[in-house]
Design a protein around this motif. Structure first.
Motif, PDB file in Angstrom:
ATOM      1  N   VAL A   3       0.836  -1.206   0.000  1.00  0.00           N
ATOM      2  CA  VAL A   3       0.000   0.000   0.000  1.00  0.00           C
ATOM      3  C   VAL A   3       0.870   1.255   0.000  1.00  0.00           C
ATOM      4  O   VAL A   3       0.608   2.204  -0.746  1.00  0.00           O
ATOM      5  CB  VAL A   3      -0.956   0.004   1.206  1.00  0.00           C
ATOM      6  CG1 VAL A   3      -1.698   1.306   1.322  1.00  0.00           C
ATOM      7  CG2 VAL A   3      -1.935  -1.147   1.100  1.00  0.00           C
ATOM      8  N   LEU A   4       1.911   1.261   0.810  1.00  0.00           N
ATOM      9  CA  LEU A   4       2.810   2.420   0.832  1.00  0.00           C
ATOM     10  C   LEU A   4       3.513   2.606  -0.507  1.00  0.00           C
ATOM     11  O   LEU A   4       3.658   3.727  -1.003  1.00  0.00           O
ATOM     12  CB  LEU A   4       3.846   2.253   1.944  1.00  0.00           C
ATOM     13  CG  LEU A   4       3.299   2.251   3.364  1.00  0.00           C
ATOM     14  CD1 LEU A   4       4.402   1.916   4.341  1.00  0.00           C
ATOM     15  CD2 LEU A   4       2.665   3.589   3.692  1.00  0.00           C
ATOM     16  N   PHE A   5       3.924   1.507  -1.109  1.00  0.00           N
ATOM     17  CA  PHE A   5       4.599   1.561  -2.401  1.00  0.00           C
ATOM     18  C   PHE A   5       3.662   2.127  -3.474  1.00  0.00           C
ATOM     19  O   PHE A   5       4.048   2.972  -4.289  1.00  0.00           O
ATOM     20  CB  PHE A   5       5.074   0.163  -2.779  1.00  0.00           C
ATOM     21  CG  PHE A   5       5.947   0.129  -3.981  1.00  0.00           C
ATOM     22  CD1 PHE A   5       5.449  -0.203  -5.219  1.00  0.00           C
ATOM     23  CD2 PHE A   5       7.294   0.422  -3.859  1.00  0.00           C
ATOM     24  CE1 PHE A   5       6.254  -0.240  -6.325  1.00  0.00           C
ATOM     25  CE2 PHE A   5       8.114   0.382  -4.962  1.00  0.00           C
ATOM     26  CZ  PHE A   5       7.592   0.055  -6.205  1.00  0.00           C
ATOM     27  N   GLU A   6       2.425   1.662  -3.496  1.00  0.00           N
ATOM     28  CA  GLU A   6       1.458   2.151  -4.483  1.00  0.00           C
ATOM     29  C   GLU A   6       1.143   3.628  -4.263  1.00  0.00           C
ATOM     30  O   GLU A   6       0.936   4.374  -5.215  1.00  0.00           O
ATOM     31  CB  GLU A   6       0.182   1.309  -4.438  1.00  0.00           C
ATOM     32  CG  GLU A   6       0.388  -0.112  -4.916  1.00  0.00           C
ATOM     33  CD  GLU A   6       0.859  -0.200  -6.352  1.00  0.00           C
ATOM     34  OE1 GLU A   6       0.482   0.637  -7.180  1.00  0.00           O
ATOM     35  OE2 GLU A   6       1.644  -1.125  -6.642  1.00  0.00           O
ATOM     36  N   ALA A   7       1.107   4.062  -3.008  1.00  0.00           N
ATOM     37  CA  ALA A   7       0.869   5.485  -2.736  1.00  0.00           C
ATOM     38  C   ALA A   7       1.996   6.339  -3.305  1.00  0.00           C
ATOM     39  O   ALA A   7       1.749   7.412  -3.867  1.00  0.00           O
ATOM     40  CB  ALA A   7       0.742   5.715  -1.230  1.00  0.00           C
ATOM     41  N   LEU A   8       3.230   5.868  -3.204  1.00  0.00           N
ATOM     42  CA  LEU A   8       4.350   6.589  -3.802  1.00  0.00           C
ATOM     43  C   LEU A   8       4.212   6.660  -5.317  1.00  0.00           C
ATOM     44  O   LEU A   8       4.492   7.684  -5.935  1.00  0.00           O
ATOM     45  CB  LEU A   8       5.672   5.902  -3.442  1.00  0.00           C
ATOM     46  CG  LEU A   8       6.183   6.105  -2.039  1.00  0.00           C
ATOM     47  CD1 LEU A   8       7.399   5.226  -1.806  1.00  0.00           C
ATOM     48  CD2 LEU A   8       6.535   7.566  -1.814  1.00  0.00           C
ATOM     49  N   PRO A  13       4.172  12.533 -10.900  1.00  0.00           N
ATOM     50  CA  PRO A  13       3.455  13.163 -12.011  1.00  0.00           C
ATOM     51  C   PRO A  13       3.209  12.161 -13.134  1.00  0.00           C
ATOM     52  O   PRO A  13       4.000  11.242 -13.339  1.00  0.00           O
ATOM     53  CB  PRO A  13       4.402  14.272 -12.474  1.00  0.00           C
ATOM     54  CG  PRO A  13       5.338  14.490 -11.341  1.00  0.00           C
ATOM     55  CD  PRO A  13       5.424  13.191 -10.602  1.00  0.00           C
ATOM     56  N   HIS A  14       2.115  12.354 -13.847  1.00  0.00           N
ATOM     57  CA  HIS A  14       1.760  11.445 -14.945  1.00  0.00           C
ATOM     58  C   HIS A  14       2.876  11.404 -15.983  1.00  0.00           C
ATOM     59  O   HIS A  14       3.398  12.428 -16.388  1.00  0.00           O
ATOM     60  CB  HIS A  14       0.456  11.910 -15.604  1.00  0.00           C
ATOM     61  CG  HIS A  14      -0.002  10.998 -16.693  1.00  0.00           C
ATOM     62  ND1 HIS A  14      -0.463   9.734 -16.432  1.00  0.00           N
ATOM     63  CD2 HIS A  14      -0.046  11.162 -18.031  1.00  0.00           C
ATOM     64  CE1 HIS A  14      -0.784   9.155 -17.579  1.00  0.00           C
ATOM     65  NE2 HIS A  14      -0.550  10.008 -18.557  1.00  0.00           N
ATOM     66  N   GLY A  15       3.240  10.218 -16.383  1.00  0.00           N
ATOM     67  CA  GLY A  15       4.265  10.064 -17.398  1.00  0.00           C
ATOM     68  C   GLY A  15       5.672   9.926 -16.859  1.00  0.00           C
ATOM     69  O   GLY A  15       6.588   9.594 -17.597  1.00  0.00           O
ATOM     70  N   VAL A  16       5.854  10.150 -15.556  1.00  0.00           N
ATOM     71  CA  VAL A  16       7.181  10.010 -14.958  1.00  0.00           C
ATOM     72  C   VAL A  16       7.371   8.553 -14.560  1.00  0.00           C
ATOM     73  O   VAL A  16       6.553   7.987 -13.859  1.00  0.00           O
ATOM     74  CB  VAL A  16       7.350  10.919 -13.719  1.00  0.00           C
ATOM     75  CG1 VAL A  16       8.673  10.645 -13.028  1.00  0.00           C
ATOM     76  CG2 VAL A  16       7.244  12.366 -14.121  1.00  0.00           C
TER      77      VAL A  16
END
Length: 49
Positions: A3-8, A13-16
């Protein structure tokens, strides 16, 4: 930890690019750097194909 990983990942920003689906590898690096956290993070055995 997942969950923490997905939050990061969502905060980027989109595309990064930079955080892939290698959560287990990042967890191993984290636990290598901070072995005192092993009791707080569940690590499962990897399945071999």
């Amino acid at each position: 930890m997942k969950v923490l990983f997905e939050a990061l990942r969502w905060r980027q920003p989109h595309g990064v690019k930079g955080l892939s689906n290698y959560t287990a590898l990042y967890v191993c690096r984290l636990l290598t750097a901070h072995p005192e956290w092993t009791s707080a993070i569940e690590v499962r055995r990897r399945r071999s194909p």
